[in-house]
Structures are given as C-alpha cells and as structure tokens.
Write a protein that holds these residues in place. Sequence first.
Motif, PDB file in Angstrom:
ATOM      1  N   VAL A 163       4.536   0.132  16.036  1.00 11.67           N
ATOM      2  CA  VAL A 163       3.584   1.224  15.798  1.00 11.67           C
ATOM      3  C   VAL A 163       4.208   2.300  14.906  1.00 11.67           C
ATOM      4  N   LEU A 164       5.453   2.657  15.180  1.00 13.44           N
ATOM      5  CA  LEU A 164       6.122   3.690  14.389  1.00 13.44           C
ATOM      6  C   LEU A 164       6.287   3.298  12.922  1.00 13.44           C
ATOM      7  N   ASN A 165       6.374   2.027  12.659  1.00 14.03           N
ATOM      8  CA  ASN A 165       6.684   1.566  11.309  1.00 14.03           C
ATOM      9  C   ASN A 165       5.517   0.927  10.571  1.00 14.03           C
ATOM     10  N   GLN A 166       4.310   1.107  11.074  1.00 15.98           N
ATOM     11  CA  GLN A 166       3.149   0.549  10.392  1.00 15.98           C
ATOM     12  C   GLN A 166       2.977   1.185   9.021  1.00 15.98           C
ATOM     13  N   ASN A 167       2.511   0.382   8.107  1.00 15.76           N
ATOM     14  CA  ASN A 167       2.173   0.843   6.757  1.00 15.76           C
ATOM     15  C   ASN A 167       3.334   1.502   6.016  1.00 15.76           C
ATOM     16  N   GLN A 168       4.518   1.036   6.269  1.00 12.09           N
ATOM     17  CA  GLN A 168       5.693   1.527   5.555  1.00 12.09           C
ATOM     18  C   GLN A 168       5.572   1.145   4.083  1.00 12.09           C
ATOM     19  N   THR A 169       6.076   1.982   3.209  1.00  8.04           N
ATOM     20  CA  THR A 169       6.062   1.692   1.782  1.00  8.04           C
ATOM     21  C   THR A 169       7.476   1.366   1.323  1.00  8.04           C
ATOM     22  N   PHE A 170       7.608   0.230   0.667  1.00  8.78           N
ATOM     23  CA  PHE A 170       8.882  -0.216   0.110  1.00  8.78           C
ATOM     24  C   PHE A 170       8.829  -0.078  -1.405  1.00  8.78           C
ATOM     25  N   TYR A 171       9.979   0.217  -2.002  1.00 11.11           N
ATOM     26  CA  TYR A 171      10.088   0.269  -3.458  1.00 11.11           C
ATOM     27  C   TYR A 171      11.124  -0.753  -3.878  1.00 11.11           C
ATOM     28  N   GLY A 172      10.838  -1.438  -4.960  1.00 16.86           N
ATOM     29  CA  GLY A 172      11.767  -2.448  -5.435  1.00 16.86           C
ATOM     30  C   GLY A 172      11.551  -2.768  -6.896  1.00 16.86           C
ATOM     31  N   ILE A 173      12.336  -3.718  -7.356  1.00 15.84           N
ATOM     32  CA  ILE A 173      12.185  -4.247  -8.705  1.00 15.84           C
ATOM     33  C   ILE A 173      12.136  -5.764  -8.601  1.00 15.84           C
ATOM     34  N   LYS A 174      11.518  -6.386  -9.590  1.00 18.17           N
ATOM     35  CA  LYS A 174      11.490  -7.849  -9.632  1.00 18.17           C
ATOM     36  C   LYS A 174      12.785  -8.341 -10.245  1.00 18.17           C
ATOM     37  N   LYS A 175      13.464  -9.229  -9.503  1.00 17.72           N
ATOM     38  CA  LYS A 175      14.681  -9.841 -10.039  1.00 17.72           C
ATOM     39  C   LYS A 175      14.305 -11.136 -10.758  1.00 17.72           C
ATOM     40  N   GLN A 176      13.431 -11.881 -10.152  1.00 18.45           N
ATOM     41  CA  GLN A 176      12.860 -13.102 -10.711  1.00 18.45           C
ATOM     42  C   GLN A 176      11.354 -12.989 -10.489  1.00 18.45           C
ATOM     43  N   GLU A 177      10.602 -13.961 -10.911  1.00 15.70           N
ATOM     44  CA  GLU A 177       9.148 -13.898 -10.771  1.00 15.70           C
ATOM     45  C   GLU A 177       8.697 -13.656  -9.331  1.00 15.70           C
ATOM     46  N   ASP A 178       9.304 -14.351  -8.386  1.00 17.83           N
ATOM     47  CA  ASP A 178       8.883 -14.227  -6.980  1.00 17.83           C
ATOM     48  C   ASP A 178       9.993 -13.650  -6.097  1.00 17.83           C
ATOM     49  N   GLU A 179      10.894 -12.894  -6.680  1.00 19.84           N
ATOM     50  CA  GLU A 179      11.996 -12.319  -5.915  1.00 19.84           C
ATOM     51  C   GLU A 179      12.037 -10.803  -6.139  1.00 19.84           C
TER      52      GLU A 179
END
Length: 191
Positions: A51-67
Amino acid sequence: MVKIVKKLLSLKELKRCTFSVHPNAKPAFDFFFNHTHLFCRSRLNTSTLHVLNQNQTFYGIKKQEDEIALFSGYEFIGFDLANIDVTQHNVIILPSLTDEEITLQAWIATLRVVLTSAPTEHLEKFRRALNDSVPSYCIRHLFEQKSITQKVWSEINAVSRDTLAKQNQKMNKTKEPQISIFERLENEYAG
C-alpha cells in the motif's frame, strides 16, 4: 534551459522490458539500503509495504531495446527489483543523459529521502558517511560547497555544532584501542 523529453512507458512496453539498477546509480542505491533509517522495514508486513509503495514512479534510460536501467525511484522502503511488478508503477525514460547526470540524479533521489531520516544520535557519523560516499560534484550541486561541513549539517538538522562535536569526540574515543590495566602493567614492567 534545454527541455528534456521524457517518455512514459506503456503497459505493453513494461511487460516486455527487463529492469536493473544503472551502474552509475548503484553507489547511491547501496548507500540508501545500507544506512540506518528511522523506520524498521522488517516490522512492516507485506500488505502494508504494498500500500505504501503503490504507484511509485521510476526513472531510467534504455540500455537496449527491451532493457531499462533505473537511476531513480528505488528509494522507498519496499523496493525489491526481483519481486516488484513494474506494471503497477510508472516508468519514465529519459532519452539522453550522461553518466555524470545519471549519478547526480541518483544521489538527488537518495538524498531526498535519507536527509529526512538521518538518526539524530548519529548525525556526525552520517555526515561523514555522506562526505565519503557522495561524489564531490553532487555535494557541490546540492550544497554549493565541496563537502558537507558541521556548520551546514547542524543548520539542516536543527542541532548545535557542539552536539556534532560531542558525537565526533565520542566516535574518536570508541576508535582508540582499549588497553587493559594488566596489559599496561605488563608493558611497563616488561624488561
């Protein structure tokens, strides 16, 4: 100022991607999970963490097409990349960041949380850990100086510099090797 284009991954993209912590974010990630916080994660049950962690937003970059390599968003108490269902969260991809920018964003995300949960009885130890762990350019970006001084740290945490000095003295005393009275006598009378 340059506008950064962000992309929110669709549910379809989330399902086919694999996720990892970006290597440049790993030191900030490790720092977050290796330092004592004011809360005890082990005392919270799974449903509470969920419940505390619902809808968390992550930030990242694409290393490969699906990674995807994450550099922010992991700084919450229930983060467990092996067991998290990313389809229940938002993942934002930034297309082009340098390694230095990724490191900076990772430390900003980590410090956003740890600065509000520094244990009062160990503020000086924590300040030193920050100075030892956070790259100087990140400290300079956030605090406008090359290291976090006792003066700045006391102001941020609403404690006196004297409090930090006493914690420093206490830390230094515990580092000194303790020699028993018997060892002292033995050394004194050894011939």
